[in-house]
Design an enzyme around this catalytic site. Structure first.
Site, short mmCIF file in Angstrom:
data_model
loop_
_atom_site.label_atom_id
_atom_site.label_comp_id
_atom_site.label_asym_id
_atom_site.label_seq_id
_atom_site.Cartn_x
_atom_site.Cartn_y
_atom_site.Cartn_z
N MET A 79 0.84 -1.19 0.00
CA MET A 79 0.00 0.00 0.00
C MET A 79 0.88 1.25 0.00
O MET A 79 1.97 1.25 0.58
CB MET A 79 -0.91 0.02 1.23
N TYR A 84 -2.19 6.38 0.51
CA TYR A 84 -3.21 5.50 1.08
C TYR A 84 -3.37 5.73 2.58
O TYR A 84 -4.47 5.66 3.11
CB TYR A 84 -2.86 4.05 0.79
N GLY A 129 0.84 -5.08 1.87
CA GLY A 129 -0.48 -5.23 1.25
C GLY A 129 -0.47 -6.01 -0.05
O GLY A 129 -1.49 -6.57 -0.46
N GLU A 152 5.34 -4.55 7.68
CA GLU A 152 4.54 -3.63 8.50
C GLU A 152 5.19 -3.31 9.84
O GLU A 152 5.25 -2.16 10.25
CB GLU A 152 3.13 -4.21 8.72
N TYR A 248 -21.59 -30.67 -7.09
CA TYR A 248 -22.38 -31.25 -8.19
C TYR A 248 -22.99 -30.15 -9.07
O TYR A 248 -23.10 -30.30 -10.28
CB TYR A 248 -23.44 -32.21 -7.68
N1 COA Z 1 4.44 3.66 -0.35
C1 COA Z 1 4.73 4.88 -0.83
N2 COA Z 1 5.82 5.15 -1.56
C2 COA Z 1 6.65 4.13 -1.81
C3 COA Z 1 6.42 2.82 -1.34
C4 COA Z 1 5.24 2.59 -0.58
N3 COA Z 1 4.89 1.40 -0.11
N4 COA Z 1 7.43 2.03 -1.75
C5 COA Z 1 8.27 2.80 -2.45
N5 COA Z 1 7.81 4.08 -2.49
C6 COA Z 1 8.39 5.26 -3.14
C7 COA Z 1 9.51 5.88 -2.32
O1 COA Z 1 8.98 6.75 -1.31
C8 COA Z 1 10.27 6.60 -3.40
O2 COA Z 1 9.59 7.78 -3.72
P1 COA Z 1 10.40 9.15 -4.09
O3 COA Z 1 11.18 8.81 -5.32
O4 COA Z 1 9.32 10.15 -4.33
O5 COA Z 1 11.27 9.43 -2.92
C9 COA Z 1 10.17 5.66 -4.59
O6 COA Z 1 9.03 4.86 -4.34
C10 COA Z 1 11.35 4.74 -4.75
O7 COA Z 1 11.57 4.09 -3.52
P2 COA Z 1 13.03 3.74 -2.99
O8 COA Z 1 12.89 3.34 -1.56
O9 COA Z 1 13.98 4.83 -3.29
O10 COA Z 1 13.38 2.47 -3.94
P3 COA Z 1 14.40 1.27 -3.69
O11 COA Z 1 14.44 0.53 -4.98
O12 COA Z 1 15.67 1.77 -3.11
O13 COA Z 1 13.71 0.34 -2.57
C11 COA Z 1 11.82 -0.83 -1.62
C12 COA Z 1 12.55 -0.37 -2.89
C13 COA Z 1 10.53 -1.51 -2.09
C14 COA Z 1 12.70 -1.85 -0.84
C15 COA Z 1 11.51 0.40 -0.69
O14 COA Z 1 10.95 1.43 -1.47
C16 COA Z 1 10.58 0.09 0.45
O15 COA Z 1 11.00 -0.44 1.47
N6 COA Z 1 9.26 0.41 0.28
C17 COA Z 1 8.28 0.19 1.31
C18 COA Z 1 7.84 -1.26 1.32
C19 COA Z 1 6.81 -1.52 2.42
O16 COA Z 1 7.14 -1.53 3.58
N7 COA Z 1 5.56 -1.75 2.01
C20 COA Z 1 4.52 -2.11 2.90
C21 COA Z 1 3.36 -1.21 2.71
S1 COA Z 1 1.90 -1.98 3.37
#
Ligand code: COA
Length: 284
Positions: A79, A84, A129, A152, A248
């Site tokens: 999410m 969200y 999510g 989370e 069935y």
């Molecule tokens: N919600 C909102 N924004 C998110 C996001 C999320 N779940 N996951 C990534 N983004 C955004 C970042 O804020 C960033 O935005 P920006 O460029 O405006 O700063 C962009 O996506 C890139 O993210 P970044 O962290 O720089 O990419 P990465 O490749 O280094 O790492 C992840 C990727 C997925 C490991 C990392 O983004 C992350 O940990 N995301 C959250 C995952 C999470 O905990 N999700 C659970 C939600 S229920």
């Protein structure tokens, strides 16, 4: 590299956050989480568009199997923490309720009961999510280096929505408890070991293997596959008596909607002796 022709159906909904292609060669509706710059995090707009796309593909004859995947490096980072959560925090309760509903509308209500076979093709990051649509798909194929996580706890909340319920559906308790309580990520190989996905394959084989499995499904009678899938999903929540009745009814529905499938199947084996059903399906 595969050379199938894909068409973007202009009459289907979608938009910038969800990309959809119909692959006529394989009968696949490719549906992409399409916010690569945000690692395909699901914001309210994406949730709304995803429901519309899945709903439209349900009625699209050319689509026999739906594959859900992601554009870029992520399947989905879960999410959207900003749009969200943070941006709805101060909104009236009914607005928050509606936004949540738009997520669950497609993530489990639509997808879990989708009448056509669904495959999650996990190409990269899959967090929080995103486990709901992952589990709601019938089958899941992951890249060995995809990274999964119930993250989370890492950002200070309990797993929301149906994440925990979805996990309990497919993976063993010890694995589930470890990963929801520690937030430790794991790769595609580990996801395969704990049966979160059917298979993990090298990234370069992911699409090809998914197409192969989709082909196994689309070569069968669509109504027989539909009845089989719904039978499994629903009957295990019923009493044996109700299940007998329901199964069935699905059995008879499949014969009613595709009368040829069973007749041809029996004729090929019993009369023409052209194939053995225990070993594979008959041609045509
Ligand atoms: N919600 C909102 N924004 C998110 C996001 C999320 N779940 N996951 C990534 N983004 C955004 C970042 O804020 C960033 O935005 P920006 O460029 O405006 O700063 C962009 O996506 C890139 O993210 P970044 O962290 O720089 O990419 P990465 O490749 O280094 O790492 C992840 C990727 C997925 C490991 C990392 O983004 C992350 O940990 N995301 C959250 C995952 C999470 O905990 N999700 C659970 C939600 S229920």
């Amino acid at each position: 590299m595969t050379t199938e022709t894909t068409t973007t159906p202009h009459h289907l909904p979608g938009g910038d956050t969800v990309r959809v292609e119909i692959d006529d060669d394989h009968g696949i509706g490719w549906v992409y989480f399409n916010r690569p710059e945000k690692r395909n995090a699901m914001n309210p707009k994406l949730n709304f568009e995803m429901f519309e796309v899945l709903d439209a593909l349900e009625g699209e004859d050319r689509v026999k199997v739906v594959v859900l995947t992601g554009t870029g490096a992520a399947w989905s980072a879960g999410m959207d923490l900003k749009e969200y959560f943070r941006e709805t925090d101060g909104k009236p309760r009914w607005v928050q309720h509606r936004v949540r509903g738009q997520g669950t509308n497609w993530q489990h209500r639509k997808l879990l009961n989708y009448p056509k076979p669904t495959i999650a093709m996990v190409n990269g990051w899959c967090f929080g999510g995103a486990f709901i649509p992952l589990v709601a798909c019938d089958l899941a194929i992951a890249s060995v280096d995809a990274q999964f996580g119930l993250s989370e706890v890492n950002w200070g909340v309990t797993p929301g929505n149906l994440v925990t319920r979805a996990l309990a559906e497919v993976i063993p308790t010890r694995d589930a408890m470890y990963h929801i309580m520690t937030g430790k990520p794991f790769d595609g190989r580990k996801a395969e070991q704990m049966r979160l996905v059917n298979e993990a394959v090298p990234a370069e084989q992911l699409r090809e293997r998914t197409i192969e499995i989709a082909g196994e499904l689309s070569s069968l009678s669509q109504w027989v596959v539909h009845g089989t899938k719904m039978g499994f999903r629903h009957s295990r929540l019923m009493s044996w008596e109700a299940a007998e009745d329901f199964l069935y009814a699905k059995h008879d529905q499949a014969i009613l909607f595709d009368e040829q499938a069973r007749a041809k199947g029996m004729q090929g084996f019993l009369d023409d002796k052209t194939y053995r059903p225990g070993l594979g399906t008959h041609e045509g």
